[in-house]
Design a protein around this motif. Structure first.
Motif, short mmCIF file in Angstrom:
data_model
loop_
_atom_site.label_atom_id
_atom_site.label_comp_id
_atom_site.label_asym_id
_atom_site.label_seq_id
_atom_site.Cartn_x
_atom_site.Cartn_y
_atom_site.Cartn_z
N VAL A 295 0.86 -1.20 0.00
CA VAL A 295 0.00 0.00 0.00
C VAL A 295 0.90 1.25 0.00
O VAL A 295 0.67 2.21 -0.75
N ALA A 296 1.94 1.21 0.84
CA ALA A 296 2.87 2.35 0.90
C ALA A 296 3.53 2.55 -0.47
O ALA A 296 3.64 3.68 -0.97
N TRP A 297 3.96 1.46 -1.08
CA TRP A 297 4.62 1.53 -2.39
C TRP A 297 3.69 2.14 -3.44
O TRP A 297 4.10 2.96 -4.25
N MET A 298 2.42 1.77 -3.38
CA MET A 298 1.45 2.36 -4.33
C MET A 298 1.35 3.86 -4.16
O MET A 298 1.24 4.61 -5.13
N HIS A 299 1.38 4.30 -2.90
CA HIS A 299 1.33 5.75 -2.63
C HIS A 299 2.55 6.45 -3.25
O HIS A 299 2.43 7.50 -3.88
N VAL A 300 3.72 5.86 -3.02
CA VAL A 300 4.96 6.48 -3.51
C VAL A 300 4.94 6.55 -5.04
O VAL A 300 5.26 7.57 -5.65
N LEU A 301 4.53 5.43 -5.66
CA LEU A 301 4.51 5.38 -7.12
C LEU A 301 3.52 6.36 -7.72
O LEU A 301 3.84 7.10 -8.65
N VAL A 302 2.31 6.37 -7.18
CA VAL A 302 1.28 7.22 -7.79
C VAL A 302 1.63 8.69 -7.57
O VAL A 302 1.40 9.53 -8.45
N ALA A 303 2.23 8.99 -6.42
CA ALA A 303 2.64 10.38 -6.16
C ALA A 303 3.66 10.81 -7.20
O ALA A 303 3.61 11.92 -7.73
N ARG A 304 4.57 9.90 -7.55
CA ARG A 304 5.61 10.19 -8.52
C ARG A 304 5.01 10.41 -9.92
O ARG A 304 5.44 11.24 -10.68
N GLU A 305 4.00 9.60 -10.21
CA GLU A 305 3.45 9.62 -11.56
C GLU A 305 2.34 10.65 -11.76
O GLU A 305 1.90 10.87 -12.88
N LEU A 306 1.87 11.26 -10.67
CA LEU A 306 0.75 12.21 -10.79
C LEU A 306 1.06 13.32 -11.77
O LEU A 306 0.19 13.80 -12.48
N GLU A 307 2.32 13.75 -11.77
CA GLU A 307 2.68 14.86 -12.64
C GLU A 307 2.85 14.39 -14.08
O GLU A 307 2.29 14.96 -15.00
N ARG A 308 3.61 13.29 -14.23
CA ARG A 308 3.91 12.81 -15.58
C ARG A 308 2.66 12.35 -16.32
O ARG A 308 2.55 12.46 -17.52
N ARG A 309 1.73 11.76 -15.56
CA ARG A 309 0.54 11.20 -16.21
C ARG A 309 -0.72 11.86 -15.68
O ARG A 309 -1.72 11.20 -15.41
N ALA A 310 -0.64 13.18 -15.51
CA ALA A 310 -1.74 13.92 -14.87
C ALA A 310 -3.08 13.67 -15.56
O ALA A 310 -4.10 13.48 -14.89
N ALA A 311 -3.06 13.64 -16.88
CA ALA A 311 -4.32 13.52 -17.61
C ALA A 311 -4.97 12.16 -17.35
O ALA A 311 -6.20 12.04 -17.31
N LEU A 312 -4.14 11.15 -17.16
CA LEU A 312 -4.67 9.79 -16.98
C LEU A 312 -5.03 9.51 -15.52
O LEU A 312 -6.09 8.98 -15.21
N VAL A 313 -4.14 9.93 -14.63
CA VAL A 313 -4.27 9.54 -13.22
C VAL A 313 -5.13 10.54 -12.43
O VAL A 313 -5.81 10.16 -11.47
N GLY A 314 -5.11 11.81 -12.84
CA GLY A 314 -5.85 12.84 -12.11
C GLY A 314 -7.34 12.52 -12.03
O GLY A 314 -7.97 12.16 -13.03
N GLY A 315 -7.88 12.62 -10.82
CA GLY A 315 -9.30 12.39 -10.61
C GLY A 315 -9.70 10.92 -10.55
O GLY A 315 -10.89 10.59 -10.52
N GLN A 316 -8.70 10.02 -10.50
CA GLN A 316 -9.00 8.59 -10.53
C GLN A 316 -8.97 7.95 -9.14
O GLN A 316 -8.33 8.49 -8.23
N VAL A 317 -9.64 6.81 -9.04
CA VAL A 317 -9.54 6.01 -7.81
C VAL A 317 -8.90 4.67 -8.17
O VAL A 317 -9.08 4.17 -9.28
N TYR A 318 -8.14 4.15 -7.21
CA TYR A 318 -7.47 2.86 -7.41
C TYR A 318 -7.62 2.01 -6.17
O TYR A 318 -7.28 2.47 -5.07
N PHE A 319 -8.11 0.80 -6.33
CA PHE A 319 -8.04 -0.13 -5.20
C PHE A 319 -6.58 -0.50 -4.99
O PHE A 319 -5.80 -0.54 -5.95
#
Ligand SMILES: NC(=O)c1ccc[n+]([C@@H]2O[C@H](COP(=O)([O-])OP(=O)(O)OC[C@H]3O[C@@H](n4cnc5c(N)ncnc54)[C@H](O)[C@@H]3O)[C@@H](O)[C@H]2O)c1
Ligand SMILES: C[C@@H](CO)CCC[C@@H](C)[C@H]1CC[C@H]2[C@@H]3[C@H](O)C=C4C[C@@H](O)CC[C@]4(C)[C@H]3CC[C@]12C
Length: 430
Positions: A295-319
């Motif tokens: 779970v921690a790793w997912m947080h670190v990864l998504v935080a890193r990718e929020l900028e690079r893939r803003a259009a895809l990841v922004g506003g999304q939910v992930y189990f």
């Protein structure tokens, strides 16, 4: 003299060229923004006197190490069960980190040992319900991981307090990002924003798009659902400086691993009962679980990718998911408690569901009656019984598709680490 001047002139020319090249590179990356991150003034000096200025530039790896560490992260709830794992994971796995702010109502003494590394760790004792405290902590941060929350399904806190911390606290975090110009926000949501619902409908290996009637009554899931909605609605809001806020929400199922308080409670209860726990939930009811490190790793990864893939990841939910097996809540716990000497006694004939529900209702009644005198908050109440007794498991690869998530810890690793942690409690358990 001419020769000396010539050498110096060459050296000066080379340095000027390198400086020009560096600035060109920065310019290319964005105007005052490194790949979308607000540029932070580097504190790093131009080092290595013995090799001179030129030597400093030419030292292998030096350019990267001075250029790389520039991000400021804030983790709210950073001293909680999940928060501590997020903090440690960031320090291990986010090489661009320069400062890590750990914000919590109660700071842990373990933070001290983290202060000796290359990253500046700033402990901030604060309350998410206090807007000014949150704004002060957020100011200047590039990324906020908002994991602070009041996790209470046992009736310890009032519905009002749960709302204040989980909903108002999240509002404060969002407003702080908007006011101070922080662009990236990861929210730790919960599977409970979906279910199990109060009707006891099973959610069997569902994903983020599986239709499900999410009906909440209990203050905790209500607050998490409201907070998640606020975070997702804030995606795209203009923050100070004019750029858009990028947000997403992660929904862990039942987290387990080192530091899990409820696992600790079951372990101690088992010891008190002479090494036995009594099965209350049918083995056929599946309950989703996920290892805290993943779970921690997912947080670190998504935080890193929020900028690079803003259009895809922004506003999304992930189990949040990993390779942990699908089992009932109790059978799953036995994966760790079994090797530590506890056994699960089958009592289905002795304790049918109606009897358990009766006990749960009795507990709720007692809690209400005793409230003026003392806090009676046992694990079993009608809500926890319903959650434990309703199948809720996820099967998805959305995080893998959107930001390349793969579990960092295999099931074997997760299990071994958790068992080691339970065993370490043995000495202190009696
Ligand atoms: N534990 C789980 O199984 C689970 C599952 C899904 C989601 N979550 C979510 O994950 C997050 C972390 O949960 P956890 O299990 O680590 O809980 P936890 O109680 O161990 O951690 C929460 C942290 O938030 C801090 N906090 C509480 N109120 C605060 C306030 N007013 N201001 C500042 N800090 C405050 C607490 O001091 C604590 O350190 C929560 O948002 C929770 O809803 C947990
Ligand atoms: C009936 C009891 C006999 O052994 C077992 C009761 C178990 C319950 C105390 C737990 C069963 C399911 C748990 C919840 C679930 O794992 C997911 C959660 C989501 C998260 O956001 C917060 C914690 C929790 C609500 C978690 C709490 C404990 C259980 C209800």
């Amino acid at each position: 003299m001419a020769r000396v001047l010539g050498t110096e002139g060459w050296r000066l020319g080379w340095c000027l060229f390198l400086e020009w090249a560096r600035r060109e590179e920065e310019q290319a990356e964005g105007d005052g923004v490194v790949a979308g991150w607000p540029r932070r003034r580097e504190k790093t000096a131009r080092p290595v006197a013995s090799l001179g200025i030129l030597g400093a530039w030419l030292q292998p790896g030096m350019a990267e190490s001075t250029e790389v560490r520039k991000l400021v992260y804030l983790v709210t709830g950073g001293c909680g069960f999940l928060g501590e794992h997020v903090v440690r994971m960031l320090l291990q796995r986010e090489p661009r980190l320069s400062e890590l702010r750990v914000f919590d109502l109660h700071l842990g003494p373990w933070l001290e040992e983290l202060k000796t590394g290359p990253v500046q760790v700033t402990a901030i004792q604060g309350d998410v319900t206090q807007a000014h405290e949150v704004a002060a902590a957020v100011a200047g941060a590039h990324v906020v991981i908002h994991a602070a929350g009041l996790v209470d399904v046992f009736g310890r806190a009032s519905p009002k307090t749960i709302h204040e911390v989980n909903v108002q606290g999240t509002k404060n975090v969002i407003e702080a990002c908007v006011q101070t110009g922080t662009r990236f926000l990861v929210y730790t949501s919960s599977m409970e924003v979906v279910g199990p619902n109060i009707k006891g409908h099973p959610f069997y290996r569902g994903n983020e798009d599986t239709p499900y009637e999410a009906v909440h009554k209990h203050p905790y899931p209500c607050s998490k659902a409201q907070a998640e909605r606020l975070v997702l609605e804030a995606n795209g809001r203009e923050v100070r400086g004019g750029l858009p806020l990028v947000t997403c929400a992660l929904r862990p199922t039942g987290i387990y691993g080192e530091g899990h308080q409820i696992m600790r409670d079951f372990y101690h209860q088992g010891l008190r009962l002479g090494g036995r726990l009594f099965r209350a939930i049918p083995a056929s009811v599946e309950h989703g679980r996920v290892y805290v490190g993943n779970v921690a790793w997912m947080h670190v990864l998504v935080a890193r990718e929020l900028e690079r893939r803003a259009a895809l990841v922004g506003g999304q939910v992930y189990f949040c998911y990993d390779e942990s097996p699908y089992k009932s809540y109790e059978d799953f716990n036995m994966e760790f408690l079994g090797p530590c000497g506890l056994r699960l006694v089958e009592t289905r004939l002795l304790a049918p569901y109606w009897l358990l529900m009766l006990l749960a209702v009795l507990n709720a009644l007692l809690q209400w009656l005793l409230r003026p005198l003392l806090l009676y908050a046992p694990l079993l109440n009608p809500y926890t019984l319903a959650v434990a007794n309703t199948t809720f498991t996820v099967s998805t690869d959305k995080a893998q598709r959107h930001f390349g998530y793969e579990p960092l810890f295999s099931w074997e690793d997760s299990r071994t680490r958790t068992i080691r942690w339970v065993r370490a409690m043995e000495g202190s358990a009696q």
